[in-house]
Motif scaffolding. Structure first.
Motif, PDB file in Angstrom:
ATOM      1  N   ASP A  40       0.811  -1.228   0.000  1.00 47.43           N
ATOM      2  CA  ASP A  40       0.000   0.000   0.000  1.00 47.43           C
ATOM      3  C   ASP A  40       0.840   1.272   0.000  1.00 47.43           C
ATOM      4  OD1 ASP A  40       0.907   0.072   2.594  1.00 47.43           O
ATOM      5  OD2 ASP A  40      -1.070  -0.131   3.528  1.00 47.43           O
ATOM      6  N   GLU A  41       2.164   1.139   0.027  1.00 45.92           N
ATOM      7  CA  GLU A  41       3.054   2.295  -0.077  1.00 45.92           C
ATOM      8  C   GLU A  41       3.510   2.543  -1.509  1.00 45.92           C
ATOM      9  OE1 GLU A  41       5.196   2.308   4.324  1.00 45.92           O
ATOM     10  OE2 GLU A  41       6.044   1.035   2.731  1.00 45.92           O
ATOM     11  N   LEU A  42       3.047   1.725  -2.439  1.00 50.41           N
ATOM     12  CA  LEU A  42       3.421   1.889  -3.845  1.00 50.41           C
ATOM     13  C   LEU A  42       2.567   2.986  -4.460  1.00 50.41           C
ATOM     14  CD1 LEU A  42       3.591  -1.905  -4.696  1.00 50.41           C
ATOM     15  CD2 LEU A  42       5.561  -0.346  -4.712  1.00 50.41           C
ATOM     16  N   THR A  43       3.097   4.181  -4.497  1.00 52.04           N
ATOM     17  CA  THR A  43       2.341   5.317  -5.030  1.00 52.04           C
ATOM     18  C   THR A  43       2.612   5.552  -6.509  1.00 52.04           C
ATOM     19  OG1 THR A  43       4.110   6.825  -4.330  1.00 52.04           O
ATOM     20  CG2 THR A  43       2.281   6.455  -2.785  1.00 52.04           C
ATOM     21  N   GLU A  44       3.623   4.900  -7.061  1.00 56.66           N
ATOM     22  CA  GLU A  44       3.933   4.998  -8.476  1.00 56.66           C
ATOM     23  C   GLU A  44       4.509   3.670  -8.947  1.00 56.66           C
ATOM     24  OE1 GLU A  44       6.734   8.169  -8.692  1.00 56.66           O
ATOM     25  OE2 GLU A  44       8.363   7.005  -7.827  1.00 56.66           O
ATOM     26  N   THR A  45       4.467   3.461 -10.245  1.00 57.82           N
ATOM     27  CA  THR A  45       4.990   2.216 -10.801  1.00 57.82           C
ATOM     28  C   THR A  45       6.510   2.267 -10.837  1.00 57.82           C
ATOM     29  OG1 THR A  45       3.035   1.902 -12.181  1.00 57.82           O
ATOM     30  CG2 THR A  45       5.014   0.687 -12.800  1.00 57.82           C
ATOM     31  N   PRO A  46       7.190   1.351 -10.152  1.00 55.27           N
ATOM     32  CA  PRO A  46       8.655   1.356 -10.195  1.00 55.27           C
ATOM     33  C   PRO A  46       9.164   0.842 -11.535  1.00 55.27           C
ATOM     34  CG  PRO A  46       7.875  -0.528  -8.946  1.00 55.27           C
ATOM     35  CD  PRO A  46       6.653   0.268  -9.308  1.00 55.27           C
ATOM     36  N   THR A  52      -2.656 -16.005  -3.608  1.00 53.31           N
ATOM     37  CA  THR A  52      -2.303 -15.975  -2.196  1.00 53.31           C
ATOM     38  C   THR A  52      -2.704 -14.637  -1.595  1.00 53.31           C
ATOM     39  OG1 THR A  52      -0.068 -15.070  -2.440  1.00 53.31           O
ATOM     40  CG2 THR A  52      -0.327 -17.460  -2.718  1.00 53.31           C
ATOM     41  N   THR A  53      -2.576 -14.563  -0.289  1.00 57.13           N
ATOM     42  CA  THR A  53      -3.010 -13.366   0.430  1.00 57.13           C
ATOM     43  C   THR A  53      -2.118 -12.168   0.166  1.00 57.13           C
ATOM     44  OG1 THR A  53      -3.855 -14.802   2.183  1.00 57.13           O
ATOM     45  CG2 THR A  53      -3.576 -12.473   2.725  1.00 57.13           C
ATOM     46  N   ALA A  54      -0.812 -12.407   0.034  1.00 64.06           N
ATOM     47  CA  ALA A  54       0.129 -11.294  -0.063  1.00 64.06           C
ATOM     48  C   ALA A  54       0.985 -11.331  -1.327  1.00 64.06           C
ATOM     49  CB  ALA A  54       1.029 -11.274   1.174  1.00 64.06           C
ATOM     50  N   GLY A  55       1.640 -12.449  -1.595  1.00 58.90           N
ATOM     51  CA  GLY A  55       2.610 -12.500  -2.685  1.00 58.90           C
ATOM     52  C   GLY A  55       2.037 -12.158  -4.041  1.00 58.90           C
ATOM     53  N   THR A  56       0.972 -12.827  -4.435  1.00 52.40           N
ATOM     54  CA  THR A  56       0.399 -12.561  -5.752  1.00 52.40           C
ATOM     55  C   THR A  56      -0.188 -11.156  -5.825  1.00 52.40           C
ATOM     56  OG1 THR A  56      -1.706 -13.593  -5.120  1.00 52.40           O
ATOM     57  CG2 THR A  56      -0.071 -14.995  -6.194  1.00 52.40           C
ATOM     58  N   VAL A  57      -0.700 -10.672  -4.698  1.00 54.86           N
ATOM     59  CA  VAL A  57      -1.226  -9.297  -4.648  1.00 54.86           C
ATOM     60  C   VAL A  57      -0.102  -8.300  -4.925  1.00 54.86           C
ATOM     61  CG1 VAL A  57      -2.317  -7.555  -3.177  1.00 54.86           C
ATOM     62  CG2 VAL A  57      -3.074  -9.938  -3.054  1.00 54.86           C
ATOM     63  N   GLY A  58       1.057  -8.533  -4.307  1.00 53.66           N
ATOM     64  CA  GLY A  58       2.190  -7.637  -4.523  1.00 53.66           C
ATOM     65  C   GLY A  58       2.685  -7.647  -5.948  1.00 53.66           C
ATOM     66  N   ALA A  97       0.405  -5.724  -8.155  1.00 52.32           N
ATOM     67  CA  ALA A  97       0.452  -4.286  -7.878  1.00 52.32           C
ATOM     68  C   ALA A  97       1.545  -3.586  -8.677  1.00 52.32           C
ATOM     69  CB  ALA A  97       0.661  -4.049  -6.390  1.00 52.32           C
ATOM     70  N   VAL A  98       2.554  -4.331  -9.131  1.00 51.28           N
ATOM     71  CA  VAL A  98       3.654  -3.724  -9.901  1.00 51.28           C
ATOM     72  C   VAL A  98       3.720  -4.311 -11.304  1.00 51.28           C
ATOM     73  CG1 VAL A  98       5.033  -3.098  -7.883  1.00 51.28           C
ATOM     74  CG2 VAL A  98       5.292  -5.386  -8.880  1.00 51.28           C
ATOM     75  N   LYS A  99       2.593  -4.788 -11.813  1.00 49.25           N
ATOM     76  CA  LYS A  99       2.582  -5.484 -13.102  1.00 49.25           C
ATOM     77  C   LYS A  99       3.035  -4.618 -14.264  1.00 49.25           C
ATOM     78  CE  LYS A  99      -2.365  -4.606 -13.733  1.00 49.25           C
ATOM     79  NZ  LYS A  99      -3.698  -5.237 -13.842  1.00 49.25           N
ATOM     80  N   ASP A 100       3.006  -3.289 -14.109  1.00 48.02           N
ATOM     81  CA  ASP A 100       3.411  -2.403 -15.199  1.00 48.02           C
ATOM     82  C   ASP A 100       4.884  -2.006 -15.129  1.00 48.02           C
ATOM     83  OD1 ASP A 100       0.873  -2.332 -16.405  1.00 48.02           O
ATOM     84  OD2 ASP A 100       0.183  -0.804 -14.995  1.00 48.02           O
ATOM     85  N   ALA A 101       5.611  -2.510 -14.156  1.00 49.44           N
ATOM     86  CA  ALA A 101       7.050  -2.237 -14.081  1.00 49.44           C
ATOM     87  C   ALA A 101       7.756  -2.884 -15.271  1.00 49.44           C
ATOM     88  CB  ALA A 101       7.619  -2.771 -12.772  1.00 49.44           C
ATOM     89  N   SER A 102       8.897  -2.326 -15.652  1.00 51.30           N
ATOM     90  CA  SER A 102       9.627  -2.872 -16.805  1.00 51.30           C
ATOM     91  C   SER A 102      10.246  -4.227 -16.490  1.00 51.30           C
ATOM     92  CB  SER A 102      10.712  -1.892 -17.256  1.00 51.30           C
ATOM     93  OG  SER A 102      11.640  -1.658 -16.212  1.00 51.30           O
ATOM     94  N   LEU A 103      10.554  -4.477 -15.216  1.00 47.31           N
ATOM     95  CA  LEU A 103      11.080  -5.772 -14.787  1.00 47.31           C
ATOM     96  C   LEU A 103      10.464  -6.102 -13.434  1.00 47.31           C
ATOM     97  CD1 LEU A 103      13.049  -8.190 -15.076  1.00 47.31           C
ATOM     98  CD2 LEU A 103      14.786  -6.781 -13.936  1.00 47.31           C
ATOM     99  N   VAL A 104       9.811  -7.252 -13.362  1.00 49.83           N
ATOM    100  CA  VAL A 104       9.215  -7.722 -12.105  1.00 49.83           C
ATOM    101  C   VAL A 104       9.820  -9.086 -11.773  1.00 49.83           C
ATOM    102  CG1 VAL A 104       7.110  -8.362 -10.878  1.00 49.83           C
ATOM    103  CG2 VAL A 104       7.042  -6.515 -12.587  1.00 49.83           C
ATOM    104  N   LEU A 105      10.459  -9.172 -10.631  1.00 47.11           N
ATOM    105  CA  LEU A 105      10.998 -10.434 -10.143  1.00 47.11           C
ATOM    106  C   LEU A 105      10.239 -10.822  -8.877  1.00 47.11           C
ATOM    107  CD1 LEU A 105      14.836  -9.720 -10.452  1.00 47.11           C
ATOM    108  CD2 LEU A 105      13.299 -10.672 -12.158  1.00 47.11           C
ATOM    109  N   CYS A 106       9.992 -12.101  -8.722  1.00 50.00           N
ATOM    110  CA  CYS A 106       9.365 -12.609  -7.507  1.00 50.00           C
ATOM    111  C   CYS A 106      10.396 -13.474  -6.797  1.00 50.00           C
ATOM    112  CB  CYS A 106       8.113 -13.413  -7.840  1.00 50.00           C
ATOM    113  SG  CYS A 106       6.806 -12.414  -8.606  1.00 50.00           S
ATOM    114  N   ALA A 107      10.494 -13.333  -5.475  1.00 45.63           N
ATOM    115  CA  ALA A 107      11.647 -13.937  -4.805  1.00 45.63           C
ATOM    116  C   ALA A 107      11.353 -14.378  -3.381  1.00 45.63           C
ATOM    117  CB  ALA A 107      12.819 -12.950  -4.793  1.00 45.63           C
TER     118      ALA A 107
END
Length: 224
Positions: free
Chosen positions: A9-15, A95-101, A104-114
């Motif tokens: 909820d602190e993501l105010t812009e797309t990284p 899932t409750t948190a991971g997939t939500v996160g 939330a950043v699906k428009d970033a140029s690179l998204v890694l899950c870890a």
């Protein structure tokens, strides 16, 4: 490398570059799914969406947090998933948190899950790509989950090229609220080995990259 550590909820812009961390257990489970042969993981925005995917594609494997539920093949537990043959399959994960996160950043140029199980491969990919500004999304407990923050901080240090002893970071994760609740059986859909499996540093040699595939957000393994 300039690293930021933010709750969802602190993501105010797309990284530009985002590393979404969920140690216990979404992205440990995802790594195990790839380890068991899965081709990709579709990240669902809701339980209804996951069931809709499963309804259209009966051969897909649907999993969720918590207790088993009608329509889902399994739950979000690495201990349970490691006995499944997922060769060539598509997995749908909600899932409750991971997939939500991640969504939330699906428009970033690179998204890694870890998680810890893919920490070094994730850091290596960040180094290879020359990422100088990275947002780490700490998904659990509204950004307060120490297992996720510890993992994010460890990956950030490794991505910067620093020699880093993982022991202290793993200890924080082992002492976290999530680890306690899993070990004591407070959470549902748990295998006794789940905490241990979530703390296996660099169990897998690949990073996990999420990107759009048509209308879907899909996660796939990436080996540098």
């Amino acid at each position: 490398m300039d690293s930021r550590f933010l709750a969802i909820d602190e993501l105010t812009e797309t990284p530009s570059v985002a590393v979404v961390v969920d140690v216990m257990r979404a992205f440990t489970v995802a790594a195990w799914a790839f380890g068991q042969g899965a081709e990709r993981i579709v990240l669902a925005g809701s339980l209804d969406e996951a069931l809709a995917h499963k309804g259209r594609h009966p051969d897909w494997v649907a999993l969720k947090d918590g207790a088993p539920a009608p329509g889902f093949d399994t739950v979000n537990s690495p201990g349970l998933l490691r006995s499944m043959d997922l060769g060539g399959r598509t997995v749908v994960q909600k899932t409750t948190a991971g997939t939500v996160g991640a969504l939330a950043v699906k428009d970033a140029s690179l998204v890694l899950c870890a998680g810890f199980v893919v920490a070094e491969a994730t850091a290596r990919l960040l180094r290879t790509r020359g990422c100088d500004r990275v947002t780490f999304v700490v998904t659990g407990e509204e950004g307060r989950a120490d297992e996720d923050l510890a993992c994010a901080q460890y990956i950030a240090r490794r991505a910067s090229g620093a020699e880093t002893d993982a022991a202290g970071f793993l200890r924080r994760a082992a002492d976290s609220r999530a680890a306690t609740e899993l070990a004591e059986g407070i959470r549902e859909g748990v295998h006794p080995d789940d905490v241990q499996l979530c703390l296996e540093l660099d169990r897998f040699p690949f990073a996990m990259v999420a990107r759009r595939e048509g209308s879907l957000m899909a996660l796939r393994p990436h080996t540098a």
